[in-house]
Design an enzyme around this catalytic site. Sequence first.
Site, PDB file in Angstrom:
ATOM      1  N   HIS A  36      -1.344   3.998  -7.671  1.00  0.00           N
ATOM      2  CA  HIS A  36      -0.439   3.844  -8.811  1.00  0.00           C
ATOM      3  C   HIS A  36       0.061   5.214  -9.246  1.00  0.00           C
ATOM      4  O   HIS A  36      -0.570   6.227  -8.945  1.00  0.00           O
ATOM      5  CB  HIS A  36      -1.180   3.165  -9.969  1.00  0.00           C
ATOM      6  CG  HIS A  36      -1.834   1.875  -9.559  1.00  0.00           C
ATOM      7  ND1 HIS A  36      -3.179   1.790  -9.270  1.00  0.00           N
ATOM      8  CD2 HIS A  36      -1.312   0.658  -9.334  1.00  0.00           C
ATOM      9  CE1 HIS A  36      -3.461   0.546  -8.904  1.00  0.00           C
ATOM     10  NE2 HIS A  36      -2.346  -0.156  -8.924  1.00  0.00           N
ATOM     11  N   SER A  70      -0.048  -4.831 -10.665  1.00  0.00           N
ATOM     12  CA  SER A  70      -0.600  -3.691 -11.397  1.00  0.00           C
ATOM     13  C   SER A  70       0.454  -2.681 -11.829  1.00  0.00           C
ATOM     14  O   SER A  70       0.186  -1.835 -12.669  1.00  0.00           O
ATOM     15  CB  SER A  70      -1.646  -2.973 -10.552  1.00  0.00           C
ATOM     16  OG  SER A  70      -1.070  -2.573  -9.315  1.00  0.00           O
ATOM     17  N   ASP A  80      -3.742   7.585  -9.118  1.00  0.00           N
ATOM     18  CA  ASP A  80      -5.039   7.279  -8.500  1.00  0.00           C
ATOM     19  C   ASP A  80      -4.926   7.019  -7.000  1.00  0.00           C
ATOM     20  O   ASP A  80      -5.848   6.518  -6.387  1.00  0.00           O
ATOM     21  CB  ASP A  80      -5.687   6.070  -9.194  1.00  0.00           C
ATOM     22  CG  ASP A  80      -4.809   4.827  -9.112  1.00  0.00           C
ATOM     23  OD1 ASP A  80      -3.756   4.868  -8.431  1.00  0.00           O
ATOM     24  OD2 ASP A  80      -5.165   3.797  -9.723  1.00  0.00           O
TER      25      ASP A  80
END
Length: 397
Positions: A356, A44, A353
Amino acid sequence: MASTSLAPLTTAFTIIILTFLNSSITVSASAGICYKSIISFGDSLADTGNLFHLDSPSSSSDAPHFFLPPYGETYFHHPTGRCSDGRLVVDFIAESLGLPLLPPYLARKDTSGSLDFLEGVNFAVVGATALDGSFFRERGIDNPATNASLATELGWFKDMLQSFCKKSDCKDFLQSSLVLMGEIGGNDYNYPLLQGRNIEEVQSFVPLVVQTISSAIQELIELGAVTLVVPGNFPIGCSASYLTYYQSSKKQDYDTDTGCIKWLNNFAKYHNQVLQSEINRIRELNPHATIIYADYYNAAMRLYRFPNKYGFKGEVLKACCGAGGPYNYNSTVPCGYQPAASCDDPSLYVSWDGLHLTEAAYRWIARGLLEGPFSTPPINTVCSPASTNFLGPRLEY
Ligand SMILES: *[C@@H]1O[C@H](CO)[C@@H](O)[C@H](O)[C@H]1NC(C)=O
Ligand SMILES: *[C@@H]1O[C@H](CO)[C@@H](O)[C@H](O)[C@H]1NC(C)=O
């Protein structure tokens, strides 16, 4: 800091560096595009939309939280499948090399094959692990996002080469590409550690994770890649998700300067040390290749140590987007789901978040890799970029 030495690199490589340095001085006005494309693998931290194409939810209530607003709000103004408010490190590297933002490989399905990937392609998938999914299933460790692993991504890459090499010169394509090997491996530790596995068990995965990354690098070099960037792990003890899960009343667990959890950061450093020793080993085996270690740990750590210097305000360990709690992170109500909400100005936050980082933080990290001192050798000394204007005013390090 990375303690990699240039000693194992051959004279041939030194000449290449000198040639690039010279040409960047003499032809800086026309500063050539030195890499014709970027090929990215990872999770990610690098996915620009693969999971988005892999996993099209039937309704928005089934959608993973990172496919929903406010993801993407800062730069794209809509969710793109990137796990941030805006651009990622890989996007900033592409911009600096004068290349388009990397299309996700799986987007080709939705464009009836019209994407040619000549200027870059991304195989990174949100949630991907270095080790195969079966490794975690056998141990009862859950990967909620995907079964894709580094082997899956390499498989897609080889599929692409098969069709691609009929049309163009594959060797030239690989030789003139910058290959980003991650970040990958972080999830191999995130899942077990955030599911309550003890650190000794997770530590035993490290040599396996590093070996998997190393084999992938070796395979890419055999296929013709010559310049690879291999990132290490972030300081996970500064991550709002870890700080929430491992919240402790023991003062000695925390670094007094930053408030990060020391033993978790030490674990990330351990992975990075094992990875760097392995990189040194494969450098010696492949003297014609340039394997750049990207020190994500220290590139991020300076933001936690000196937030004001980099334009971050307030409580630097708190996530911008969340549903409250001491670090504004609650795993049952992640960013994207109600009532989690974004902060007013994500550019003042390092953490987006809780897992990340924000575009603002990724921009600084990209800059630390491109200009140094957080890549060995700095990407810009291997090859001079088209522009660094987007990185903002220069700071002294
Ligand atoms: C992963 O693979 C297993 C076994 O093949 C399957 O049961 C599961 O649904 C898959 N999970 C995801 C998220 O794709
Ligand atoms: C997280 O959110 C859930 C659901 O709103 C709530 O029940 C829980 O108390 C929250 N946890 C924390 C640590 O704030």
